[in-house]
Design a protein around this motif. Structure first.
Motif, PDB file in Angstrom:
ATOM      1  N   GLY A  32      24.402  -2.830   4.706  1.00  0.00           N
ATOM      2  CA  GLY A  32      24.071  -1.404   4.637  1.00  0.00           C
ATOM      3  C   GLY A  32      24.200  -0.704   5.970  1.00  0.00           C
ATOM      4  N   LEU A  34      26.597   0.774   8.796  1.00  0.00           N
ATOM      5  CA  LEU A  34      27.997   1.189   8.971  1.00  0.00           C
ATOM      6  C   LEU A  34      28.276   1.434  10.448  1.00  0.00           C
ATOM      7  CD1 LEU A  34      27.518   1.488   5.949  1.00  0.00           C
ATOM      8  CD2 LEU A  34      28.757   3.623   6.022  1.00  0.00           C
ATOM      9  N   PRO A  59      17.934   9.321  20.027  1.00  0.00           N
ATOM     10  CA  PRO A  59      17.016   8.699  19.061  1.00  0.00           C
ATOM     11  C   PRO A  59      17.586   8.740  17.641  1.00  0.00           C
ATOM     12  CG  PRO A  59      15.850  10.251  20.477  1.00  0.00           C
ATOM     13  CD  PRO A  59      17.308  10.404  20.772  1.00  0.00           C
ATOM     14  N   GLY A  60      17.293   7.696  16.910  1.00  0.00           N
ATOM     15  CA  GLY A  60      17.676   7.667  15.490  1.00  0.00           C
ATOM     16  C   GLY A  60      19.158   7.481  15.229  1.00  0.00           C
ATOM     17  N   THR A  61      19.861   6.852  16.169  1.00  0.00           N
ATOM     18  CA  THR A  61      21.298   6.653  15.955  1.00  0.00           C
ATOM     19  C   THR A  61      21.641   5.213  15.552  1.00  0.00           C
ATOM     20  OG1 THR A  61      21.493   6.488  18.360  1.00  0.00           O
ATOM     21  CG2 THR A  61      22.198   8.555  17.353  1.00  0.00           C
ATOM     22  N   GLY A  62      20.623   4.417  15.285  1.00  0.00           N
ATOM     23  CA  GLY A  62      20.894   3.083  14.753  1.00  0.00           C
ATOM     24  C   GLY A  62      20.906   1.966  15.784  1.00  0.00           C
ATOM     25  N   LYS A  63      20.216   2.155  16.912  1.00  0.00           N
ATOM     26  CA  LYS A  63      20.199   1.111  17.941  1.00  0.00           C
ATOM     27  C   LYS A  63      19.352  -0.080  17.483  1.00  0.00           C
ATOM     28  CE  LYS A  63      18.495   4.003  21.004  1.00  0.00           C
ATOM     29  NZ  LYS A  63      18.463   5.232  20.186  1.00  0.00           N
ATOM     30  N   THR A  64      18.114   0.226  17.097  1.00  0.00           N
ATOM     31  CA  THR A  64      17.206  -0.853  16.690  1.00  0.00           C
ATOM     32  C   THR A  64      17.704  -1.541  15.422  1.00  0.00           C
ATOM     33  OG1 THR A  64      15.345   0.337  17.655  1.00  0.00           O
ATOM     34  CG2 THR A  64      14.824  -1.351  16.032  1.00  0.00           C
ATOM     35  N   SER A  65      18.157  -0.740  14.469  1.00  0.00           N
ATOM     36  CA  SER A  65      18.520  -1.354  13.185  1.00  0.00           C
ATOM     37  C   SER A  65      19.781  -2.204  13.285  1.00  0.00           C
ATOM     38  CB  SER A  65      18.636  -0.309  12.079  1.00  0.00           C
ATOM     39  OG  SER A  65      19.394   0.763  12.496  1.00  0.00           O
ATOM     40  N   GLU A 150      13.630  -0.853  23.421  1.00  0.00           N
ATOM     41  CA  GLU A 150      13.141   0.181  24.328  1.00  0.00           C
ATOM     42  C   GLU A 150      12.772  -0.371  25.698  1.00  0.00           C
ATOM     43  OE1 GLU A 150      10.317   2.447  21.964  1.00  0.00           O
ATOM     44  OE2 GLU A 150      11.903   3.029  20.598  1.00  0.00           O
ATOM     45  N   ASN A 192      16.248   4.224  25.337  1.00  0.00           N
ATOM     46  CA  ASN A 192      16.365   5.660  25.030  1.00  0.00           C
ATOM     47  C   ASN A 192      16.596   6.449  26.291  1.00  0.00           C
ATOM     48  OD1 ASN A 192      16.246   5.524  22.308  1.00  0.00           O
ATOM     49  ND2 ASN A 192      14.079   6.027  22.154  1.00  0.00           N
ATOM     50  N   ILE A 221      26.688   6.784   5.235  1.00  0.00           N
ATOM     51  CA  ILE A 221      25.411   6.111   5.545  1.00  0.00           C
ATOM     52  C   ILE A 221      24.337   6.576   4.550  1.00  0.00           C
ATOM     53  CG2 ILE A 221      23.546   5.901   7.247  1.00  0.00           C
ATOM     54  CD1 ILE A 221      25.698   6.099   9.459  1.00  0.00           C
ATOM     55  N   ARG A 225      22.489   4.091   2.080  1.00  0.00           N
ATOM     56  CA  ARG A 225      21.042   3.845   2.196  1.00  0.00           C
ATOM     57  C   ARG A 225      20.266   4.429   1.016  1.00  0.00           C
ATOM     58  NH1 ARG A 225      20.248  -0.190   5.728  1.00  0.00           N
ATOM     59  NH2 ARG A 225      20.905   0.283   7.833  1.00  0.00           N
TER      60      ARG A 225
HETATM   61  N1  LIG Z   1      25.294   3.247  11.393  1.00  0.00           N
HETATM   62  C1  LIG Z   1      24.260   3.191  10.547  1.00  0.00           C
HETATM   63  N2  LIG Z   1      24.383   2.609   9.343  1.00  0.00           N
HETATM   64  C2  LIG Z   1      23.332   2.563   8.504  1.00  0.00           C
HETATM   65  N3  LIG Z   1      22.117   3.057   8.756  1.00  0.00           N
HETATM   66  C3  LIG Z   1      21.932   3.659   9.956  1.00  0.00           C
HETATM   67  C4  LIG Z   1      22.995   3.750  10.904  1.00  0.00           C
HETATM   68  N4  LIG Z   1      22.528   4.394  11.985  1.00  0.00           N
HETATM   69  C5  LIG Z   1      21.248   4.687  11.732  1.00  0.00           C
HETATM   70  N5  LIG Z   1      20.877   4.233  10.514  1.00  0.00           N
HETATM   71  C6  LIG Z   1      19.551   4.369   9.886  1.00  0.00           C
HETATM   72  O1  LIG Z   1      18.868   5.376  10.583  1.00  0.00           O
HETATM   73  C7  LIG Z   1      17.497   5.024  10.799  1.00  0.00           C
HETATM   74  C8  LIG Z   1      17.176   5.060  12.265  1.00  0.00           C
HETATM   75  O2  LIG Z   1      17.808   4.005  12.922  1.00  0.00           O
HETATM   76  P1  LIG Z   1      17.156   3.255  14.154  1.00  0.00           P
HETATM   77  O3  LIG Z   1      15.673   3.213  14.050  1.00  0.00           O
HETATM   78  O4  LIG Z   1      17.882   1.978  14.309  1.00  0.00           O
HETATM   79  O5  LIG Z   1      17.550   4.243  15.340  1.00  0.00           O
HETATM   80  P2  LIG Z   1      17.240   4.091  16.879  1.00  0.00           P
HETATM   81  O6  LIG Z   1      18.509   4.472  17.570  1.00  0.00           O
HETATM   82  O7  LIG Z   1      16.669   2.770  17.189  1.00  0.00           O
HETATM   83  O8  LIG Z   1      16.171   5.236  17.065  1.00  0.00           O
HETATM   84  P3  LIG Z   1      15.033   5.359  18.219  1.00  0.00           P
HETATM   85  O9  LIG Z   1      15.776   5.689  19.466  1.00  0.00           O
HETATM   86  O10 LIG Z   1      14.202   6.500  17.731  1.00  0.00           O
HETATM   87  O11 LIG Z   1      14.315   4.068  18.279  1.00  0.00           O
HETATM   88  C9  LIG Z   1      17.302   3.660  10.159  1.00  0.00           C
HETATM   89  O12 LIG Z   1      16.756   3.850   8.887  1.00  0.00           O
HETATM   90  C10 LIG Z   1      18.715   3.104  10.073  1.00  0.00           C
HETATM   91  O13 LIG Z   1      18.821   2.247   9.023  1.00  0.00           O
END
Ligand SMILES: Nc1ncnc2c1ncn2[C@@H]1O[C@H](COP(=O)(O)OP(=O)(O)OP(=O)(O)O)[C@@H](O)[C@H]1O
Ligand SMILES: [Mg+2]
Length: 305
Positions: A32, A34, A59-65, A150, A192, A221, A225
């Motif tokens: 899931g 991408l 933030p929220g660009t998918g780093k952690t996931s 982080e 971040n 995405i 999701r």
């Molecule tokens: N490329 C992607 N494919 C699928 N889901 C994504 C993708 N990028 C982000 N998401 C979804 O967006 C949400 C936020 O992702 P995540 O927490 O990994 O972001 P982050 O960069 O770690 O944010 P932060 O900086 O706030 O910690 C999650 O639910 C994640 O599954």
């Protein structure tokens, strides 16, 4: 090492069996996640070269996931270390279970009054009383994925400690000896960028800046999701969020907010995004009053198809 539980993509030498960036992208997609081409390439190289991967981005660009997706794709355990101000090596590595040591000491004292002091001391620093923290677990349980989330929240001293671990993949516990990972864990660090990570640590890692995805990938995405959300709503929400990102907001919404907004609208039973519904649900996507005011002014334009 848990040989029986070895990830299907890691062979006996701990070498990743993912053959190309495209193959990694495909495995991640199956979970899931991408990944764009740049991220898939650097991710593949991190696996092939056994180098830690440092991810920065909004933030929220998918780093952690990404770390979770790699672990799932490779069928490995994910071990997470959340950094924070003041974190030190003992929280990352190991601690002794003090209350249990005291209990043990009392028991020894009560049962054998003539036990030699050195013997008692030795028995206190036994494996039984060791509390393994994420970094130690990652070294012992590797192949595994270690997420250092982080890192910018931790201080210089902690970064230096991490650099040492990531250079040698071994740690020394004075009472027990040196513990070396048989296979280096796959390490993903995220930042971040509240402060710069030091050059020495950066040099050790492969680096990638994760940008907000383009329209087509972000719609995909959302569709991946949230399969229950209609194609039309997914596209409207994503297009509007992408336009919001051009408005110079205090906190531009990330993919996380796009998903939250789509989820909120779906929960309200909306299958099309009109001005009224958008205005009522902006709290799912914007978290500053100034940003909400700004967006409200231009909602018509943001929602135009
Ligand atoms: N490329 C992607 N494919 C699928 N889901 C994504 C993708 N990028 C982000 N998401 C979804 O967006 C949400 C936020 O992702 P995540 O927490 O990994 O972001 P982050 O960069 O770690 O944010 P932060 O900086 O706030 O910690 C999650 O639910 C994640 O599954
Ligand atoms: Mg994160």
């Amino acid at each position: 090492m848990r040989v029986g539980n070895r990830g299907k993509w890691v062979n006996a030498e701990g070498v990743s069996a993912v053959g190309s960036a495209a193959e990694l992208a495909e495995c991640l997609r199956a979970t899931g996640y991408l990944a764009g081409e740049g991220l898939a390439t650097v991710g593949y190289l991190a696996l092939a070269l056994h180098r830690p991967l440092l991810l920065e981005g909004e933030p929220g660009t998918g780093k952690t996931s990404l770390a979770g997706a790699i672990a799932e794709a490779l069928d490995l355990d994910l071990i997470r270390l959340q950094c924070y101000e003041g974190i030190d090596a003992s929280q990352a590595l190991y601690d002794w279970d003090f209350p249990r040591q005291i209990l043990h000491l009392r028991t020894v004292e009560a049962t054998s009054s003539d036990a030699a002091v050195e013997e008692v001391e030795k028995s206190l620093f036994d494996e039984r009383f060791l509390l393994s923290r994420p970094v130690l677990r990652a070294l012992r349980e590797s192949p595994a994925v270690l997420l250092v989330d982080e890192i910018d929240r931790a201080d210089d001293e902690f970064e230096a400690f991490l650099l040492e671990v990531l250079s040698t993949y071994e740690v020394t516990i004075p009472e027990l000896g040196t513990i070396t990972a048989e296979v280096p864990p796959i390490v993903v660090l995220t930042s971040n960028r509240t402060r710069e990570v030091h050059d020495a640590l950066k040099r050790r890692c492969l680096y990638h800046w994760i940008d907000h995805p383009g329209l087509a990938r972000e719609i995909e995405i959302v569709r991946t999701r949230l399969p229950a959300v209609s194609a039309r709503l997914a596209e409207q929400v994503t297009r509007s969020v992408q336009r919001m990102r051009e408005l110079d907001l205090l906190k531009p919404p990330g993919v996380a907010e796009t998903l939250d907004w789509a989820r909120a609208l779906d929960a309200l039973g909306a299958d099309v995004l009109d001005v009224e519904t958008a205005a009522a649900t902006l709290g799912a996507v914007l978290k500053y009053r100034e940003d909400t005011d700004r967006v409200r002014e231009s909602l018509d334009r943001l929602l135009a198809s």
